[in-house]
Design a protein around this motif. Structure first.
Motif, PDB file in Angstrom:
ATOM      1  N   PRO A  91       0.813  -1.217   0.000  1.00  0.00           N
ATOM      2  CA  PRO A  91       0.000   0.000   0.000  1.00  0.00           C
ATOM      3  C   PRO A  91       0.847   1.268   0.000  1.00  0.00           C
ATOM      4  O   PRO A  91       2.017   1.253   0.399  1.00  0.00           O
ATOM      5  CB  PRO A  91      -0.792  -0.123   1.308  1.00  0.00           C
ATOM      6  N   VAL A  92       0.248   2.360  -0.431  1.00  0.00           N
ATOM      7  CA  VAL A  92       0.914   3.664  -0.390  1.00  0.00           C
ATOM      8  C   VAL A  92       1.245   4.036   1.052  1.00  0.00           C
ATOM      9  O   VAL A  92       2.332   4.541   1.342  1.00  0.00           O
ATOM     10  CB  VAL A  92       0.018   4.736  -1.043  1.00  0.00           C
ATOM     11  N   HIS A  93       0.309   3.792   1.952  1.00  0.00           N
ATOM     12  CA  HIS A  93       0.510   4.075   3.379  1.00  0.00           C
ATOM     13  C   HIS A  93       0.588   2.737   4.118  1.00  0.00           C
ATOM     14  O   HIS A  93      -0.429   2.177   4.516  1.00  0.00           O
ATOM     15  CB  HIS A  93      -0.622   4.931   3.932  1.00  0.00           C
ATOM     16  N   ASP A  94       1.786   2.234   4.299  1.00  0.00           N
ATOM     17  CA  ASP A  94       1.986   0.922   4.924  1.00  0.00           C
ATOM     18  C   ASP A  94       2.214   1.112   6.421  1.00  0.00           C
ATOM     19  O   ASP A  94       3.335   1.032   6.919  1.00  0.00           O
ATOM     20  CB  ASP A  94       3.157   0.198   4.283  1.00  0.00           C
ATOM     21  N   THR A  95       1.121   1.373   7.148  1.00  0.00           N
ATOM     22  CA  THR A  95       1.201   1.653   8.583  1.00  0.00           C
ATOM     23  C   THR A  95       0.760   0.477   9.433  1.00  0.00           C
ATOM     24  O   THR A  95       0.604   0.615  10.646  1.00  0.00           O
ATOM     25  CB  THR A  95       0.331   2.876   8.927  1.00  0.00           C
ATOM     26  N   ALA A  96       0.540  -0.680   8.814  1.00  0.00           N
ATOM     27  CA  ALA A  96      -0.004  -1.824   9.550  1.00  0.00           C
ATOM     28  C   ALA A  96       0.946  -2.279  10.648  1.00  0.00           C
ATOM     29  O   ALA A  96       2.163  -2.374  10.440  1.00  0.00           O
ATOM     30  CB  ALA A  96      -0.275  -2.979   8.588  1.00  0.00           C
ATOM     31  N   ASP A  97       0.371  -2.547  11.813  1.00  0.00           N
ATOM     32  CA  ASP A  97       1.118  -3.141  12.925  1.00  0.00           C
ATOM     33  C   ASP A  97       1.176  -4.643  12.669  1.00  0.00           C
ATOM     34  O   ASP A  97       0.159  -5.315  12.618  1.00  0.00           O
ATOM     35  CB  ASP A  97       0.401  -2.842  14.238  1.00  0.00           C
ATOM     36  N   ARG A  98       2.374  -5.193  12.523  1.00  0.00           N
ATOM     37  CA  ARG A  98       2.513  -6.597  12.153  1.00  0.00           C
ATOM     38  C   ARG A  98       2.648  -7.534  13.353  1.00  0.00           C
ATOM     39  O   ARG A  98       2.975  -8.709  13.195  1.00  0.00           O
ATOM     40  CB  ARG A  98       3.692  -6.761  11.204  1.00  0.00           C
ATOM     41  N   ALA A  99       2.410  -7.032  14.542  1.00  0.00           N
ATOM     42  CA  ALA A  99       2.423  -7.896  15.716  1.00  0.00           C
ATOM     43  C   ALA A  99       1.281  -8.904  15.623  1.00  0.00           C
ATOM     44  O   ALA A  99       0.215  -8.619  15.053  1.00  0.00           O
ATOM     45  CB  ALA A  99       2.284  -7.071  16.988  1.00  0.00           C
ATOM     46  N   ASP A 100       1.497 -10.095  16.182  1.00  0.00           N
ATOM     47  CA  ASP A 100       0.508 -11.162  16.082  1.00  0.00           C
ATOM     48  C   ASP A 100      -0.837 -10.764  16.683  1.00  0.00           C
ATOM     49  O   ASP A 100      -1.887 -11.179  16.198  1.00  0.00           O
ATOM     50  CB  ASP A 100       1.022 -12.429  16.772  1.00  0.00           C
ATOM     51  N   ASP A 101      -0.797  -9.973  17.759  1.00  0.00           N
ATOM     52  CA  ASP A 101      -2.043  -9.617  18.428  1.00  0.00           C
ATOM     53  C   ASP A 101      -2.654  -8.327  17.883  1.00  0.00           C
ATOM     54  O   ASP A 101      -3.622  -7.810  18.446  1.00  0.00           O
ATOM     55  CB  ASP A 101      -1.819  -9.483  19.939  1.00  0.00           C
ATOM     56  N   ALA A 102      -2.097  -7.809  16.785  1.00  0.00           N
ATOM     57  CA  ALA A 102      -2.599  -6.556  16.217  1.00  0.00           C
ATOM     58  C   ALA A 102      -3.348  -6.779  14.913  1.00  0.00           C
ATOM     59  O   ALA A 102      -3.584  -5.842  14.160  1.00  0.00           O
ATOM     60  CB  ALA A 102      -1.437  -5.593  15.994  1.00  0.00           C
ATOM     61  N   ALA A 135      -7.620   6.520   9.875  1.00  0.00           N
ATOM     62  CA  ALA A 135      -6.521   7.464   9.667  1.00  0.00           C
ATOM     63  C   ALA A 135      -5.154   6.847   9.927  1.00  0.00           C
ATOM     64  O   ALA A 135      -4.160   7.241   9.318  1.00  0.00           O
ATOM     65  CB  ALA A 135      -6.712   8.691  10.551  1.00  0.00           C
ATOM     66  N   THR A 136      -5.086   5.875  10.840  1.00  0.00           N
ATOM     67  CA  THR A 136      -3.791   5.288  11.203  1.00  0.00           C
ATOM     68  C   THR A 136      -3.647   3.825  10.800  1.00  0.00           C
ATOM     69  O   THR A 136      -2.538   3.295  10.772  1.00  0.00           O
ATOM     70  CB  THR A 136      -3.565   5.393  12.716  1.00  0.00           C
ATOM     71  N   GLY A 137      -4.762   3.151  10.520  1.00  0.00           N
ATOM     72  CA  GLY A 137      -4.713   1.735  10.182  1.00  0.00           C
ATOM     73  C   GLY A 137      -4.466   0.828  11.370  1.00  0.00           C
ATOM     74  O   GLY A 137      -4.074  -0.325  11.201  1.00  0.00           O
ATOM     75  N   THR A 138      -4.712   1.306  12.587  1.00  0.00           N
ATOM     76  CA  THR A 138      -4.475   0.520  13.796  1.00  0.00           C
ATOM     77  C   THR A 138      -5.790   0.109  14.451  1.00  0.00           C
ATOM     78  O   THR A 138      -6.819   0.786  14.304  1.00  0.00           O
ATOM     79  CB  THR A 138      -3.636   1.310  14.815  1.00  0.00           C
ATOM     80  N   THR A 139      -5.749  -0.987  15.185  1.00  0.00           N
ATOM     81  CA  THR A 139      -6.926  -1.475  15.900  1.00  0.00           C
ATOM     82  C   THR A 139      -7.200  -0.600  17.118  1.00  0.00           C
ATOM     83  O   THR A 139      -6.292  -0.323  17.907  1.00  0.00           O
ATOM     84  CB  THR A 139      -6.721  -2.922  16.370  1.00  0.00           C
TER      85      THR A 139
END
Length: 431
Positions: A91-102, A135-139
């Protein structure tokens, strides 16, 4: 994270190897990662995509080596592979948290925007609902359905859809209700529940009695801005329910040996339903939302049941997915506007309109944008071909969210097809 090596891509590469009499040694090396094997396959396919005559030869070989399915789909599959081959996988904005619990860690069955466009709700096979900050892509909140007591069921019955004792419950749908402060959730072996967004706690249950008591999958659900919940289970009736009044408004006939398909337009005061037609057609029905009274019927050819139904935002258009086609109707005139050939043969897919109602988004292996007037596909949303389960357009009409067999939600710019943001990480589901 690389895309999945999809069936049409794999089939095209196998056919190419047979025609060319060669195969890059690296593509068969088991020590290579999935991304490396995929890139080797792309390297093999790029010259083919640039040579129309070679593409035609390979499609012909696929047809000769296959059967009726390959005869119908070979050229389509080859075209799709070539159209998608160099689309970006990040993605253009690759802000994903790659932690298992995220992130979800299994299929996403549903993905929906909140009415204000600030949140996205996703429902997964890992037994959770996640609320994401757009806006942030976080849970921002996770609701674990496994923490709630399951509805009573006969443990001796093990239908294919039923989870084993050590499986987590599959959450099939999560839909915002009314002004978006509540969420309606449907999960296997559980009652349909309404959750408070702020606390993440259940505040009510929506009563629905399955026609088949041994069936553990929940009813299909739709919700409306004014707070109605519409439910339809396997072999069951369609129930229009008012949570505030805690009462049914009315019931409509369902589908024998199938889930009923339906859609609601409060803007136009319509509910659309389907009924079984002949062995090769389905009856599309437009009704008054207030009473369920029938306004008109139309017959869509292909199969005796539909895959999905959707209204444009103003209710002026209705789309119905049957077999490989999307039928688009003008609701006021009971007129078929166009038939879009989404797939050349059978294939379950979802449909939704763009905000202006002039284009349709259809999702089979991936999402595609179609121009309704011309009947032409405008573009593909990414190179991902891993079974697209859910599509929803943002309230401002600029973005699309998709849910997939992969465990990440994906946000796209509709007009450009740009992969905008990823929600969570892309994990191929176990098994």
């Amino acid at each position: 994270m690389s895309v999945m090596f999809c069936r049409p891509f794999a089939f095209a590469v196998v056919a190419l190897a047979a025609v060319a009499g060669a195969w890059p040694r690296a593509s068969l090396t088991q020590e290579l990662s999935g991304a490396e094997r995929e890139e080797a396959a792309k390297a093999l396919m790029r010259p083919v995509c640039a040579d129309a005559s070679l593409r035609e030869k390979i499609a012909g070989d696929m047809i000769a080596r296959g059967g009726e399915y390959e005869k119908a789909t070979a050229k389509w599959d080859m075209d799709v592979v070539c159209e998608q081959i160099d689309l970006p996988t990040d993605p253009v904005h690759d802000t994903a948290d790659r932690a298992d619990d995220a992130s979800h860690n299994n299929w996403i069955h549903d993905a929906r925007w909140s009415p204000d466009g600030k949140l996205i709700a996703t429902a997964g096979s890992d037994g959770t609902v996640r609320l994401w900050d757009v806006a942030t892509g976080t849970t921002v909140r996770t609701i674990d359905i496994n923490t709630f007591a399951a509805a009573e069921k006969n443990d001796e019955i093990k239908l294919p859809s039923m989870p084993k004792a050590d499986d987590r419950v599959r959450v099939r749908a999560a839909r915002f209700l009314g002004d978006g402060r509540r969420l309606v959730v449907a999960a296997d072996s559980h009652p349909v529940r309404i959750f408070d967004i702020a606390s993440g706690e259940p505040v009510a249950e929506v009563p629905y009695v399955q026609a088949d008591p041994e069936w553990d999958m929940p009813p299909f659900i739709e919700t409306t801005p004014n707070g109605l919940v519409v439910l339809g289970g396997y072999r069951g009736e369609i129930v229009v329910y008012d949570p505030e009044a805690k009462a049914e408004r009315y019931r409509l006939p369902g589908m024998p040996n199938d889930y009923p398909k339906f859609a609601i337009s409060e803007a136009a005061g319509y509910i659309a339903t389907t009924a079984r037609g002949t062995d090769r057609s389905v009856i599309v029905q437009l009704r008054k939302l207030e009473t369920g009274a029938l306004i008109w019927e139309a017959e869509a050819e292909g199969e005796p049941s539909a895959y999905s139904v959707a209204f444009s935002r103003d209710g002026a258009r209705l789309a119905v997915a049957v077999r490989g086609n999307a039928y688009v109707y003008a609701t006021a005139e009971n007129k078929l506007i166009n038939t879009l050939p989404v797939y050349p043969t059978f294939g379950s897919f979802d449909v939704t309109f763009t905000a202006d109602g002039q284009r349709l988004i259809a999702a089979l292996r991936h999402a595609q944008l179609w121009d309704i007037a011309s009947g032409k596909r405008v573009h593909h949303f990414g190179p991902f071909s891993d079974l697209c389960h859910a599509i929803d357009v943002s309230p401002d009409g600029k973005y699309l969210v998709t849910g997939h067999m992969g465990s990440d939600g994906r946000i796209w710019e509709i007009d450009s097809g740009t992969f905008f943001r990823r929600l969570g990480k892309n994990v191929y589901p176990p098994g």
